[in-house]
Write a protein that holds these residues in place. Structure first.
Motif, PDB file in Angstrom:
ATOM      1  N   CYS A 166      23.080  31.328  25.435  1.00 60.58           N
ATOM      2  CA  CYS A 166      22.241  31.477  26.634  1.00 60.58           C
ATOM      3  C   CYS A 166      22.212  30.177  27.427  1.00 60.58           C
ATOM      4  O   CYS A 166      22.295  30.189  28.661  1.00 60.58           O
ATOM      5  N   GLY A 172      19.105  38.314  27.380  1.00 63.96           N
ATOM      6  CA  GLY A 172      19.343  37.165  26.510  1.00 63.96           C
ATOM      7  C   GLY A 172      18.025  36.499  26.143  1.00 63.96           C
ATOM      8  O   GLY A 172      17.008  36.703  26.816  1.00 63.96           O
ATOM      9  N   CYS A 173      18.038  35.683  25.079  1.00 64.59           N
ATOM     10  CA  CYS A 173      16.798  35.040  24.622  1.00 64.59           C
ATOM     11  C   CYS A 173      16.466  33.815  25.469  1.00 64.59           C
ATOM     12  O   CYS A 173      15.330  33.356  25.483  1.00 64.59           O
ATOM     13  N   GLY A 174      17.486  33.259  26.159  1.00 59.25           N
ATOM     14  CA  GLY A 174      17.261  32.090  26.998  1.00 59.25           C
ATOM     15  C   GLY A 174      17.245  30.775  26.236  1.00 59.25           C
ATOM     16  O   GLY A 174      17.134  29.709  26.841  1.00 59.25           O
ATOM     17  N   ARG A 175      17.370  30.816  24.913  1.00 52.02           N
ATOM     18  CA  ARG A 175      17.221  29.586  24.118  1.00 52.02           C
ATOM     19  C   ARG A 175      18.426  29.262  23.249  1.00 52.02           C
ATOM     20  O   ARG A 175      18.629  28.110  22.890  1.00 52.02           O
ATOM     21  N   CYS A 176      19.220  30.237  22.859  1.00 57.08           N
ATOM     22  CA  CYS A 176      20.332  29.961  21.934  1.00 57.08           C
ATOM     23  C   CYS A 176      21.460  29.221  22.666  1.00 57.08           C
ATOM     24  O   CYS A 176      21.433  29.068  23.888  1.00 57.08           O
ATOM     25  N   CYS A 231      24.449  36.365  23.678  1.00 57.05           N
ATOM     26  CA  CYS A 231      23.246  35.814  23.027  1.00 57.05           C
ATOM     27  C   CYS A 231      23.170  36.180  21.543  1.00 57.05           C
ATOM     28  O   CYS A 231      23.486  37.295  21.154  1.00 57.05           O
ATOM     29  N   ASP A 232      22.705  35.207  20.726  1.00 57.84           N
ATOM     30  CA  ASP A 232      22.522  35.456  19.287  1.00 57.84           C
ATOM     31  C   ASP A 232      21.447  36.501  19.019  1.00 57.84           C
ATOM     32  O   ASP A 232      21.441  37.137  17.968  1.00 57.84           O
TER      33      ASP A 232
HETATM   34 ZN    ZN Z   1      20.227  33.720  23.547  1.00 56.56          ZN
END
Ligand code: ZN
Length: 346
Positions: A99, A92-96, A107-108
């Motif tokens: 997440c 995952g990006c951890g920011r969307c 995740c986007d």
């Molecule tokens: Zn994400």
């Protein structure tokens, strides 16, 4: 580094073994010297390709892997170097929004090792620090690699999404694949009664070893939904685990009214016909998911490391023989996971 890669889609013959540049870890990333990779049906789908899939060639397949951290990028604690780890291939990006809600498998900007970025059929792979999990001393790295994708996927589907409860009846369609062998064990651990439909006696014997309570051989009983109804006193099962897809018509018949059909894949092919009257008429829920959030991955791997769940490893091929490993997996006669050995065990 030595790697198995493809430069075009196709059959097992497009897998090439050769030298590619070593990857360098970027900010927040670690580099893992892989000891084992494990195959998944996903690898075959990616190798064959599908409309909309755009790989950057040369592309390295492989979602599952375990090995030893050998370098870290900026911002990562150097204490990781030398630690034995298993990879969580779901990135995952951890920011969307997903997440931040702990749903990194939604995740986007979701990435999957071996699909949207370089995978584990190689001597080295680079992943975010959050995607390595330490493996306890003495736990076999081949079994860690073989467990990662299938156990997180089965746990998320059965426990988190499927809400499986003690005392429920679960039917697993398929006896011997990676996700199915994980699902049988997880359902037993959750306190369910487990029925398994398998294609032959050899595969069903494995299901029995893993704790299945009732076995149905579909080579002897093609209308297996009738046997499920008989075993459940005509009620049907609470939950069906169906990752074949083309078997949905029979799974709908095998489920009780209000039952749940769980799916994480379609080994029988992605497109098939269903009779919608069963879904509304029997109040069925069809619940799909893919992979799992980090929380589920860590929870289920703790149970694997504790020996309460175990990956079934069928056969180990050397990395250079990845093509033969793909051919073997495509024949569908394996009992559990097919693994690639890359370096000597740590
Ligand atoms: Zn994400």
């Amino acid at each position: 580094m030595k790697a198995v890669y493809l430069t075009e889609h196709g059959g097992p013959e497009v897998l090439q073994f050769g030298d590619l540049p070593d990857p360098e870890p970027g900010r927040g990333e670690v580099r893992v010297r892989l000891h084992y990779a494990a195959l998944n049906h996903l690898d075959i789908w990616v190798r064959k390709g599908w409309p909309g899939l755009r790989l950057r060639y040369p592309h390295i397949l492989g979602a599952d892997g375990a090995g030893v951290v050998d370098a870290v990028g900026p911002g990562v604690d150097p204490a990781w170097v030398g630690r034995r780890v298993v990879l969580n291939p779901n990135i995952g990006c951890g920011r969307c929004d997903y997440c931040r809600a702990g749903l990194d498998n939604m995740c986007d900007r979701w990435q999957l090792l071996g699909e949207t970025r370089s995978g584990t059929y190689a001597e080295f792979v680079v992943v975010p620090e959050a995607n390595v999990l330490p493996v306890p001393d003495g736990f076999d790295l081949a079994h860690a690699a073989a467990a990662a994708l299938v156990f997180q996927t089965a746990w998320h589907s059965l426990v988190t999404r499927g809400g499986l409860r003690p005392g429920e009846w679960v039917l697993v369609v398929g006896a011997s694949g990676g996700v199915n062998t994980a699902s049988i064990q997880i359902a037993k651990l959750a306190g369910a009664t487990v029925l398994v439909v398998g294609s032959n006696a050899r595969k069903l014997a494995l299901a029995r070893d893993l704790g299945a309570d009732h076995l149905i051989d579909r080579s002897q009983t093609p209308a297996w939904h009738k046997e499920v109804r008989r075993l459940t006193g005509k009620r049907g099962v609470d939950v069906v685990v169906d990752n074949v897809g083309t078997t949905f018509p029979l799974s709908f018949k095998a489920a009780r009214k209000g039952g749940r059909i769980l799916t994480v894949g379609n080994t029988g092919g992605p497109v098939f016909e269903i009779d919608n009257r069963y879904i509304f008429g029997k109040h069925l829920s069809v619940i799909g998911s893919t992979m799992s959030p980090q929380k589920d991955f860590r929870q289920v791997m703790d149970l694997v490391f504790a020996g309460r769940l175990r990956a079934v490893v069928d056969r180990v091929f050397p990395l250079a023989e990845a093509r033969a490993a793909h051919e073997y997996l495509e024949r569908g006669q394996q009992l559990g996971k097919v693994v690639l050995a890359i370096a000597a065990d740590a």
